[in-house]
Design a protein around this motif. Structure first.
Motif, PDB file in Angstrom:
ATOM      1  N   VAL A 115      11.423  35.819  25.696  1.00 52.23           N
ATOM      2  CA  VAL A 115      12.274  36.153  24.551  1.00 52.23           C
ATOM      3  C   VAL A 115      13.401  37.084  24.989  1.00 52.23           C
ATOM      4  CG1 VAL A 115      12.349  37.492  22.399  1.00 52.23           C
ATOM      5  CG2 VAL A 115      10.591  35.756  22.727  1.00 52.23           C
ATOM      6  N   GLY A 116      13.068  38.083  25.798  1.00 48.44           N
ATOM      7  CA  GLY A 116      14.097  39.006  26.286  1.00 48.44           C
ATOM      8  C   GLY A 116      15.125  38.312  27.158  1.00 48.44           C
ATOM      9  N   ASP A 117      14.659  37.441  28.076  1.00 47.08           N
ATOM     10  CA  ASP A 117      15.587  36.677  28.916  1.00 47.08           C
ATOM     11  C   ASP A 117      16.564  35.880  28.058  1.00 47.08           C
ATOM     12  OD1 ASP A 117      14.534  37.583  31.279  1.00 47.08           O
ATOM     13  OD2 ASP A 117      13.483  35.731  31.794  1.00 47.08           O
ATOM     14  N   ALA A 118      16.025  35.212  27.019  1.00 50.66           N
ATOM     15  CA  ALA A 118      16.869  34.380  26.162  1.00 50.66           C
ATOM     16  C   ALA A 118      17.840  35.227  25.350  1.00 50.66           C
ATOM     17  CB  ALA A 118      15.993  33.537  25.235  1.00 50.66           C
ATOM     18  N   ALA A 119      17.394  36.383  24.886  1.00 54.42           N
ATOM     19  CA  ALA A 119      18.224  37.214  24.016  1.00 54.42           C
ATOM     20  C   ALA A 119      19.438  37.791  24.734  1.00 54.42           C
ATOM     21  CB  ALA A 119      17.392  38.339  23.412  1.00 54.42           C
ATOM     22  N   ILE A 120      19.311  38.043  26.046  1.00 58.46           N
ATOM     23  CA  ILE A 120      20.437  38.664  26.759  1.00 58.46           C
ATOM     24  C   ILE A 120      21.224  37.649  27.583  1.00 58.46           C
ATOM     25  CG2 ILE A 120      19.161  40.824  26.880  1.00 58.46           C
ATOM     26  CD1 ILE A 120      18.904  40.346  29.918  1.00 58.46           C
ATOM     27  N   SER A 138      21.715  43.148  24.744  1.00 54.17           N
ATOM     28  CA  SER A 138      21.814  43.410  26.188  1.00 54.17           C
ATOM     29  C   SER A 138      20.582  44.176  26.648  1.00 54.17           C
ATOM     30  CB  SER A 138      23.075  44.213  26.507  1.00 54.17           C
ATOM     31  OG  SER A 138      22.949  45.545  26.009  1.00 54.17           O
ATOM     32  N   LEU A 139      20.342  44.142  27.944  1.00 53.40           N
ATOM     33  CA  LEU A 139      19.209  44.869  28.496  1.00 53.40           C
ATOM     34  C   LEU A 139      19.386  46.370  28.289  1.00 53.40           C
ATOM     35  CD1 LEU A 139      16.538  44.759  29.955  1.00 53.40           C
ATOM     36  CD2 LEU A 139      17.763  44.627  32.138  1.00 53.40           C
ATOM     37  N   ASP A 140      20.613  46.855  28.387  1.00 52.98           N
ATOM     38  CA  ASP A 140      20.866  48.277  28.147  1.00 52.98           C
ATOM     39  C   ASP A 140      20.506  48.662  26.712  1.00 52.98           C
ATOM     40  OD1 ASP A 140      21.715  48.715  30.724  1.00 52.98           O
ATOM     41  OD2 ASP A 140      23.861  48.546  30.262  1.00 52.98           O
ATOM     42  N   GLN A 141      20.837  47.807  25.757  1.00 55.35           N
ATOM     43  CA  GLN A 141      20.504  48.094  24.360  1.00 55.35           C
ATOM     44  C   GLN A 141      18.994  48.109  24.150  1.00 55.35           C
ATOM     45  OE1 GLN A 141      23.379  44.968  22.858  1.00 55.35           O
ATOM     46  NE2 GLN A 141      23.612  46.451  21.210  1.00 55.35           N
ATOM     47  N   LEU A 142      18.299  47.169  24.757  1.00 55.21           N
ATOM     48  CA  LEU A 142      16.843  47.128  24.615  1.00 55.21           C
ATOM     49  C   LEU A 142      16.206  48.375  25.225  1.00 55.21           C
ATOM     50  CD1 LEU A 142      16.153  43.373  25.499  1.00 55.21           C
ATOM     51  CD2 LEU A 142      16.172  44.416  23.229  1.00 55.21           C
ATOM     52  N   LEU A 164      10.625  44.923  29.849  1.00 55.23           N
ATOM     53  CA  LEU A 164      11.926  45.514  30.166  1.00 55.23           C
ATOM     54  C   LEU A 164      12.142  45.624  31.675  1.00 55.23           C
ATOM     55  CD1 LEU A 164      12.224  48.305  27.442  1.00 55.23           C
ATOM     56  CD2 LEU A 164      13.334  46.059  27.500  1.00 55.23           C
ATOM     57  N   SER A 165      11.062  45.691  32.438  1.00 53.24           N
ATOM     58  CA  SER A 165      11.191  45.752  33.897  1.00 53.24           C
ATOM     59  C   SER A 165      11.399  44.366  34.505  1.00 53.24           C
ATOM     60  CB  SER A 165       9.954  46.406  34.518  1.00 53.24           C
ATOM     61  OG  SER A 165       8.818  45.555  34.413  1.00 53.24           O
ATOM     62  N   LEU A 166      11.103  43.306  33.746  1.00 50.03           N
ATOM     63  CA  LEU A 166      11.159  41.949  34.290  1.00 50.03           C
ATOM     64  C   LEU A 166      12.248  41.079  33.666  1.00 50.03           C
ATOM     65  CD1 LEU A 166       7.324  41.186  34.506  1.00 50.03           C
ATOM     66  CD2 LEU A 166       8.904  41.499  36.430  1.00 50.03           C
ATOM     67  N   ILE A 167      12.853  41.515  32.583  1.00 48.44           N
ATOM     68  CA  ILE A 167      13.911  40.728  31.941  1.00 48.44           C
ATOM     69  C   ILE A 167      15.123  40.676  32.870  1.00 48.44           C
ATOM     70  CG2 ILE A 167      15.575  40.697  30.038  1.00 48.44           C
ATOM     71  CD1 ILE A 167      13.359  41.924  28.289  1.00 48.44           C
ATOM     72  N   ARG A 168      15.708  39.483  32.988  1.00 48.95           N
ATOM     73  CA  ARG A 168      16.866  39.296  33.863  1.00 48.95           C
ATOM     74  C   ARG A 168      17.961  38.545  33.107  1.00 48.95           C
ATOM     75  NH1 ARG A 168      14.268  42.552  35.866  1.00 48.95           N
ATOM     76  NH2 ARG A 168      13.188  42.534  37.876  1.00 48.95           N
TER      77      ARG A 168
END
Length: 349
Positions: free
Chosen positions: A203-208, A218-222, A242-246
């Motif tokens: 989900v995080g990968d898709a969102a950013i 963005s990863l910074d926002q998360l 958060l450590s693995l989202i790219r």
């Protein structure tokens, strides 16, 4: 002139990015207004807008404008009741604003949320409903056709079939294709207790990334949101995610493959490493790779097999990578991953 009419016909809520910024463009447009609107559409809606045939909910107060009577609503071959007091046409002819990737599930949730907003205009789509409408990947076993909405009004009660009311405060709201949704940043943390650890990374990968209509955050926002939260549900899963989202991940299966590689003890591969190709003076970017040993790993979805165009592109890309001295390993849903593990080990040992 046709372009001006098409733009001026868009609902005002489509022209707003946040409930915190409620200013809308006037009903009468100058050429300057039209230019600003087109610029807004280009910069805010990152994927081209589309229109699909779907029912538009209406209430009893709309009968006269539609030339209908109460008796006509009793004809179930013509009208369907979404909620008590809200109907839609059984055979719609209306065109609704939607993302170009929208399918049946997206349109179904769009209709239900739009109908609920007629009854409760201050609620906002959230949880699994917002995830579907944003186009974020959810695990297949997480099937939920309820409509989830959130409100900060402690006194609001909604007792309707297949509607789940959540309560919260301090959440941000995004107008997404004319629908008020909880922001993708807040949604990530709302979904954390519902998803497995790897699903949350997807989900995080898709969102950013640019999957579907992204990037949505963005990863910074998360990370900033996590650091600012005194009470964080599923904190362990969130920190791991958060450590693995790219960034730049193209699909949930790419996420799955990258996490599989890491979880099996191999070094994390680079997402879309850039390979300068002298043959055609271009940059190639395989799904995953280890640039130091020139090893590329590609995930082949079904469309790579069924599309003759994509099949041809894949062959050419592989040949170009090999011409630059790279080895290309391919994975699909039919791959025996135990065998692949041994193959990958021979290159990374």
């Amino acid at each position: 002139m046709a372009r001006v009419e098409a733009v001026s016909a868009l609902p005002h809520r489509f022209l707003r990015t946040s409930r915190k910024c409620p200013q809308a463009y006037p009903a009468t447009f100058t050429i300057d207004c039209v230019c600003r609107i087109l610029t807004f559409m280009h910069t805010t809606i990152r994927s081209p807008a589309d229109f699909q045939t779907a029912p538009v909910p209406f209430m009893h107060r709309d009968l006269e404008a539609r030339g209908l009577t109460e008796f006509a609503l009793k004809d179930r071959s013509r009208f369907i009741q979404v909620f008590r007091g809200v109907w839609v046409e059984a055979a719609p002819s209306s065109r609704v604003l939607c993302p170009p990737w929208a399918g049946h599930q997206w349109l179904q949730q769009q209709v239900r949320l739009s109908a609920l907003l007629l009854l409760h205009p201050n609620v906002v789509g959230c949880s699994l409903t917002a995830a579907v409408l944003y186009g974020l990947p959810l695990p297949h076993q997480l099937t939920d056709f309820d409509t989830h909405v959130i409100t900060s009004d402690r006194g609001l009660r909604i007792r309707r079939r297949a509607v789940q009311l959540h309560r919260g405060s301090g959440f941000d709201i995004t107008e997404f294709y004319n629908l008020p949704l909880i922001s993708a940043t807040d949604l990530f943390f709302e979904l954390a207790p519902l998803l497995g650890a790897d699903d949350l990374v997807a989900v995080g990968d898709a969102a950013i990334s640019r999957q579907n209509s992204g990037p949505l955050t963005s990863l910074d926002q998360l990370r900033a949101r996590a650091e600012a939260s005194h009470y964080l549900k599923a904190r362990k899963s969130v920190r791991r995610a958060l450590s693995l989202i790219r960034e730049t991940v193209d699909s949930p299966r790419e996420t799955w493959l990258r996490l599989w590689i890491i979880e099996n003890g191999f070094p994390e591969p680079v997402v879309h490493p850039e390979v300068r190709c002298s043959t055609v003076s271009a940059a190639l970017r395989p799904d995953l790779g280890y640039p130091d040993i020139k090893l590329a790993i590609e995930y082949e979805g079904d469309h790579h097999r069924t599309s003759s165009y994509q099949f041809g592109v894949d062959i050419e890309r592989r040949q170009l990578l090999e011409a630059e001295g790279w080895v290309v390993l391919r994975v699909s849903k039919r791959t025996d991953m135990d065998t692949f593990k041994h193959i990958l080990a021979t290159y990374l040992s």
